[in-house]
Design a protein around this motif. Structure first.
Motif, PDB file in Angstrom:
ATOM      1  N   VAL A  32       0.836  -1.201   0.000  1.00 59.80           N
ATOM      2  CA  VAL A  32       0.000   0.000   0.000  1.00 59.80           C
ATOM      3  C   VAL A  32       0.873   1.254   0.000  1.00 59.80           C
ATOM      4  CG1 VAL A  32      -1.721   1.344   1.289  1.00 59.80           C
ATOM      5  CG2 VAL A  32      -1.971  -1.143   1.078  1.00 59.80           C
ATOM      6  N   ALA A  33       1.880   1.280   0.837  1.00 65.11           N
ATOM      7  CA  ALA A  33       2.778   2.443   0.907  1.00 65.11           C
ATOM      8  C   ALA A  33       3.450   2.686  -0.438  1.00 65.11           C
ATOM      9  CB  ALA A  33       3.822   2.241   2.000  1.00 65.11           C
ATOM     10  N   SER A  34       3.899   1.616  -1.071  1.00 61.59           N
ATOM     11  CA  SER A  34       4.553   1.732  -2.369  1.00 61.59           C
ATOM     12  C   SER A  34       3.612   2.325  -3.411  1.00 61.59           C
ATOM     13  CB  SER A  34       5.037   0.346  -2.813  1.00 61.59           C
ATOM     14  OG  SER A  34       5.539   0.384  -4.127  1.00 61.59           O
ATOM     15  N   LYS A  35       2.377   1.850  -3.433  1.00 62.47           N
ATOM     16  CA  LYS A  35       1.402   2.355  -4.402  1.00 62.47           C
ATOM     17  C   LYS A  35       1.012   3.802  -4.110  1.00 62.47           C
ATOM     18  CE  LYS A  35       1.190  -1.278  -6.943  1.00 62.47           C
ATOM     19  NZ  LYS A  35       1.619  -1.264  -8.343  1.00 62.47           N
ATOM     20  N   LEU A  36       0.979   4.167  -2.841  1.00 63.02           N
ATOM     21  CA  LEU A  36       0.706   5.570  -2.493  1.00 63.02           C
ATOM     22  C   LEU A  36       1.833   6.472  -2.992  1.00 63.02           C
ATOM     23  CD1 LEU A  36      -0.740   5.254   1.114  1.00 63.02           C
ATOM     24  CD2 LEU A  36      -1.970   5.942  -0.957  1.00 63.02           C
ATOM     25  N   LEU A  37       3.061   6.025  -2.815  1.00 62.46           N
ATOM     26  CA  LEU A  37       4.201   6.804  -3.303  1.00 62.46           C
ATOM     27  C   LEU A  37       4.165   6.922  -4.823  1.00 62.46           C
ATOM     28  CD1 LEU A  37       7.055   5.457  -1.024  1.00 62.46           C
ATOM     29  CD2 LEU A  37       6.047   7.753  -0.987  1.00 62.46           C
ATOM     30  N   GLU A  38       3.824   5.844  -5.505  1.00 61.34           N
ATOM     31  CA  GLU A  38       3.716   5.893  -6.966  1.00 61.34           C
ATOM     32  C   GLU A  38       2.649   6.895  -7.394  1.00 61.34           C
ATOM     33  OE1 GLU A  38       3.035   2.031  -8.671  1.00 61.34           O
ATOM     34  OE2 GLU A  38       4.816   1.186  -7.705  1.00 61.34           O
ATOM     35  N   ALA A  39       1.503   6.860  -6.742  1.00 61.16           N
ATOM     36  CA  ALA A  39       0.422   7.792  -7.080  1.00 61.16           C
ATOM     37  C   ALA A  39       0.863   9.234  -6.862  1.00 61.16           C
ATOM     38  CB  ALA A  39      -0.823   7.481  -6.243  1.00 61.16           C
ATOM     39  N   ALA A  40       1.503   9.492  -5.737  1.00 61.09           N
ATOM     40  CA  ALA A  40       1.967  10.850  -5.442  1.00 61.09           C
ATOM     41  C   ALA A  40       3.012  11.305  -6.458  1.00 61.09           C
ATOM     42  CB  ALA A  40       2.529  10.912  -4.025  1.00 61.09           C
ATOM     43  N   THR A  41       3.878  10.417  -6.855  1.00 63.36           N
ATOM     44  CA  THR A  41       4.908  10.749  -7.842  1.00 63.36           C
ATOM     45  C   THR A  41       4.275  11.105  -9.182  1.00 63.36           C
ATOM     46  OG1 THR A  41       6.508   9.331  -6.725  1.00 63.36           O
ATOM     47  CG2 THR A  41       6.962   9.855  -9.015  1.00 63.36           C
ATOM     48  N   ARG A  42       3.153  10.461  -9.505  1.00 64.50           N
ATOM     49  CA  ARG A  42       2.431  10.765 -10.751  1.00 64.50           C
ATOM     50  C   ARG A  42       1.588  12.029 -10.627  1.00 64.50           C
ATOM     51  NH1 ARG A  42       1.228   5.227 -10.382  1.00 64.50           N
ATOM     52  NH2 ARG A  42      -0.889   5.778  -9.777  1.00 64.50           N
TER      53      ARG A  42
END
Length: 66
Positions: A32-42
């Motif tokens: 979940v943390a990884s996907k949140l970081l990916e979303a924020a980066t996008r």
């Protein structure tokens, strides 16, 4: 790197999305943390966008455990 406010927002969404899973579920929380970081980066920085990304990631993590 994200600023302090963004980091706090990401952390809050992570805790909200993972509130019903054990802290010992490291794999799920990490996913979940990884996907949140990916979303924020996008650039998906709204609370709703991050909640959706986190919820989707939690569903993926749950499916992986089966």
């Amino acid at each position: 790197m994200f600023d302090t406010d963004t980091t706090a927002l990401l952390r809050a969404v992570l805790e909200e999305v993972c509130e019903n899973i054990s802290r010992r579920e490291i794999g799920a929380r990490t996913h979940v943390a990884s996907k949140l970081l990916e979303a924020a980066t996008r650039g998906q920085m709204s609370l709703d966008d991050l909640r959706r990304a986190g919820s989707s990631a939690l569903s993926e993590a749950s499916a992986m455990r089966l």
